[in-house]
Scaffold this motif. Structure first.
Motif: not given
Lengths: 113, 112
Positions: A16-22, A54-65, A81-83
């Protein structure tokens, strides 16, 4: 050392949380790619940016940006976030799009508990 | 839709012998092919690439062969060394595309 820097290296968070990767690309590289590698799986393409766009999107979930900033670093935001989101997340960069190699960072290992 | 396929999940080879890793692709628009090597808990490391205008590219112990008509490429490592033990990913791209397509990887074990 590929020249691509990813932070943090490890991240443990609750469902359920949100994280940011850099990701900081190699100096001079305009293109940034994000990949997900789940356990024993190949590299799944998520999204690509080139010079801020943004140039291309693959299998990215709507929960991800993601986004790429004017200084060319990129962030991948994962929310609700899910397990099953537990995985290695890799960033790669390249000078241009196509006909060139991409260089990968060390990855961020995300564990959702 | 897996456009790049590595059908052998694993391969074991004796030290000093040749390792041959194979890769097949389906998209005829691909014109650039790469091999990456990955150790556990590390990012993939670029190894060698080949453009579709060539059928062979060599770099030290590593040679990549491209057969465009068969949509097949292979990586030859000779002689194989224990330090070569890793997962090898094949990847492909096109100059009109915006991503690298990766295979699922082949885990190579070189036995001393």
């Amino acid at each position: 050392d590929s020249g691509v820097t990813q932070t943090p290296k490890h991240l443990i968070t609750a469902t359920g949380q949100r994280v940011t990767l850099r990701c900081s690309p190699r100096s001079g590289d305009l293109s940034v790619y994000w990949y997900q590698q789940s356990l024993d799986q190949g590299l799944q393409f998520l999204i690509q940016y080139y010079n801020g766009e943004e140039r291309a999107k693959g299998n990215i979930l709507e929960r991800f940006s993601a986004q790429q900033f004017p200084d060319l670093h990129s962030e991948l935001n994962l929310s609700s976030l899910e397990l099953g989101d537990s995985a290695l997340y890799f960033c790669a960069s390249s000078v241009q799009i196509g006909d060139t190699e991409a260089f990968f960072g060390q990855g961020t290992r995300l564990t959702v508990v | 839709d897996q456009q790049v396929k590595q059908n052998s999940p694993s391969l074991s080879v004796q030290e000093g012998r040749i390792s041959i890793l194979n890769c097949d692709y389906t998209n005829s628009m691909f014109d650039y092919f790469l091999w990456y090597k990955k150790y556990p808990a590390e990012g993939p490391t670029f190894l060698i690439s080949i453009s579709s205008i060539k059928d062979k590219n060599e770099d030290g112990r590593f040679t990549v062969f491209l057969n465009k008509s068969a949509k097949h490429l292979s990586l030859h490592i000779v002689p194989s060394q224990p330090g070569d033990s890793a997962v090898y990913f094949c990847a492909a791209s096109s100059n009109t595309g915006n991503q690298f397509y990766f295979g699922t990887g082949t885990s190579l074990t070189v036995i001393p």
